[in-house]
Design a protein around this motif. Structure first.
Motif, short mmCIF file in Angstrom:
data_model
loop_
_atom_site.label_atom_id
_atom_site.label_comp_id
_atom_site.label_asym_id
_atom_site.label_seq_id
_atom_site.Cartn_x
_atom_site.Cartn_y
_atom_site.Cartn_z
N UNK A 223 39.56 40.32 -61.55
CA UNK A 223 40.41 41.42 -60.35
C UNK A 223 39.35 41.03 -59.70
N UNK A 224 38.09 40.97 -59.58
CA UNK A 224 36.92 41.34 -58.45
C UNK A 224 36.84 39.75 -57.98
N UNK A 225 36.63 38.34 -58.53
CA UNK A 225 36.60 37.59 -57.87
C UNK A 225 37.94 36.82 -56.99
N UNK A 226 39.42 37.43 -57.87
CA UNK A 226 40.41 37.45 -56.68
C UNK A 226 40.45 38.13 -55.81
N UNK A 227 40.19 39.56 -55.79
CA UNK A 227 39.80 40.50 -54.99
C UNK A 227 38.96 39.98 -53.40
N UNK A 228 38.10 39.38 -53.35
CA UNK A 228 36.42 38.64 -53.15
C UNK A 228 37.03 37.68 -52.29
N UNK A 229 38.42 36.42 -52.83
CA UNK A 229 39.47 35.45 -52.27
C UNK A 229 39.06 34.43 -52.66
N UNK A 230 38.78 34.73 -54.59
CA UNK A 230 38.43 33.54 -54.94
C UNK A 230 40.07 32.48 -55.05
N UNK A 318 28.10 22.32 -57.68
CA UNK A 318 26.74 22.89 -57.34
C UNK A 318 26.91 23.64 -56.06
N UNK A 319 26.35 24.65 -56.20
CA UNK A 319 25.33 25.83 -55.49
C UNK A 319 27.00 25.43 -53.89
N UNK A 320 26.06 24.71 -53.52
CA UNK A 320 26.48 24.21 -52.04
C UNK A 320 28.15 24.76 -51.43
N UNK A 321 28.85 24.47 -52.28
CA UNK A 321 29.82 23.89 -52.92
C UNK A 321 30.62 25.59 -53.00
N UNK A 322 30.00 26.51 -53.63
CA UNK A 322 30.49 28.59 -53.59
C UNK A 322 30.86 28.70 -52.12
N UNK A 323 31.99 29.54 -51.96
CA UNK A 323 32.60 30.36 -51.09
C UNK A 323 31.99 31.66 -51.42
N UNK A 324 32.36 32.42 -50.33
CA UNK A 324 32.27 33.80 -51.16
C UNK A 324 31.79 34.76 -52.29
N UNK A 325 33.39 34.34 -52.86
CA UNK A 325 34.10 35.12 -53.77
C UNK A 325 33.23 34.56 -55.07
N UNK A 326 32.93 32.93 -55.32
CA UNK A 326 31.91 32.15 -55.71
C UNK A 326 30.48 32.93 -56.19
N UNK A 327 29.85 33.15 -54.93
CA UNK A 327 28.65 33.26 -54.95
C UNK A 327 28.33 35.53 -55.35
N UNK A 328 29.60 36.04 -55.04
CA UNK A 328 30.03 37.33 -55.89
C UNK A 328 29.87 37.23 -57.41
N UNK A 329 30.70 36.37 -57.66
CA UNK A 329 30.83 36.40 -59.09
C UNK A 329 28.99 36.06 -59.92
N UNK A 330 28.79 35.02 -59.02
CA UNK A 330 27.38 34.55 -59.47
C UNK A 330 26.04 34.86 -59.39
N UNK A 331 26.20 36.16 -58.57
CA UNK A 331 25.22 37.02 -57.98
C UNK A 331 25.55 38.40 -59.12
#
Length: 373
Positions: A223-230, A318-331
């Protein structure tokens, strides 16, 4: 009247949730604040992780695998960690069944000599982690209790903030600071400790609780990932090989992988090589770009027969390919332990966890004092 009924209902919810989860929250918070400085504390007694750097190449990956397999036969090698020139190579073994086997074997990167072996599931921090995630109970029971207690603690924080709000605005100052003197009774001091500390800790408690729920519940994570635009696969995906498996070719190719990546990622902190689990899975290399941080790692996948780089449709690439939602989960983990803010962030996480541990104690004393006058 309706407002009083609402507050009374909130007060009852807060009370019973606090009494039912207090001990769990106390243990999780205390073990959490100790875990924050795990790396710093372990560095005081882990001299075996250091070696004298030499101006020569490391031993090959296949040689490392041979040494590690001989030292611990029939044990699964999870990964091989290649660090800086003055750091030992760490071979990580991990098996979950039939019982956890989680150990690390440290080798001299230039000679292959065995330096030390560590049981990661034992020792002080092994004990602390077991308490933090499962209360030292069997995994199936303990982790469930911890997960739902932390979810309920999230509700406790919200109800606590509602109760914290004074009826009159002019009384707001009394809820923001301690107003103690020689005549202040212990009940009043305890009330202030619970409400004032609770208020100032609430923001950090919400962050710690939220990130904990992301790790504890698959549905919360999703839900967190989808809610942030993943829009990718939020799970870890290991791509399949494109070519037919060839044992000789794979062995020869994997030996040159880390040396080549070191030339490409000159500023990398470390490289963790994961051998293929079977004939169809690819080789994984986790490239760490920062000290003690996980979110900005590069996850690289290679066909084990050709070393062609494969691109997974997952947040773990690759981290350079991560969008905002990806970074939220990865962080998430780095935020949870405060590492995202460096040593300052860790200090904040430590203090916040310690103060969270005090809330069940002051809350219990508050209830006890009112019930047993």
């Amino acid at each position: 009247m309706k407002k009083n009924n609402f507050k009374n209902t909130i007060r009852q919810i807060h009370l019973w949730l606090g009494l039912s989860t207090g001990l769990v929250v106390f243990i999780v918070a205390m073990t959490g604040c100790l875990w924050v400085f795990k790396t710093e504390i372990e560095s005081l007694y882990s001299d075996y992780k250091k070696v004298i750097p030499l101006n020569q190449e490391y031993i090959s990956a296949s040689k490392i695998k041979e040494i590690a397999s001989k030292e611990n036969p029939n044990r699964k090698i999870h990964g091989v960690l290649f660090g800086q020139p003055d750091e030992a190579i760490e071979v990580i073994y991990y098996e979950a069944e039939p019982e956890i086997f989680y150990q690390s074997l440290f080798l001299n990167p230039y000679t292959g000599k065995i330096i030390h072996q560590v049981d990661n599931d034992g020792g002080f921090f092994g004990f602390i982690l077991k308490g933090h995630i499962r209360l030292w109970l069997p995994e199936a029971v303990g982790s469930l209790i911890v997960s739902y207690s932390i979810l309920l603690f999230f509700v406790l924080i919200i109800t606590g903030l509602i109760l914290w709000l004074p009826k009159k605005r002019k009384n707001l100052g009394q809820r923001l600071q301690f107003d103690w003197n020689n005549k202040t009774r212990w009940k009043r001091k305890n009330f202030d400790l619970h409400t004032v500390v609770g208020f100032y800790t609430s923001v950090f408690a919400i962050i710690l609780t939220f990130t904990g729920c992301v790790m504890a519940f698959g549905w919360f994570y999703y839900i967190t990932y989808i809610a942030t635009g993943g829009d990718k696969n939020p799970r870890f995906v290991n791509p399949k090989n494109e070519k037919v498996f060839t044992q000789v070719a794979q062995k020869n190719l994997v030996d040159g992988l880390i040396p080549n990546l070191k030339k490409e990622y000159k500023n990398a902190r470390s490289f963790e090589l994961h051998f293929p689990e079977n004939d169809t899975t690819s080789i994984l290399v986790e490239v760490s770009n920062s000290d003690e941080l996980h979110y900005d790692m590069d996850y690289l996948f290679f066909d084990q027969n050709t070393l062609k780089e494969l691109e997974p449709n997952s947040i773990y690439s690759k981290y350079k390919n991560a969008n905002f939602a990806d970074k939220v989960i990865r962080m998430n983990y780095d935020i949870h332990i405060g590492a995202i803010g460096g040593i300052t962030g860790k200090i904040i996480a430590f203090i916040a966890s310690l103060l969270c541990a005090s809330l069940p104690i002051t809350g219990f004393l508050l209830w006890w004092g009112r019930k047993f006058k």
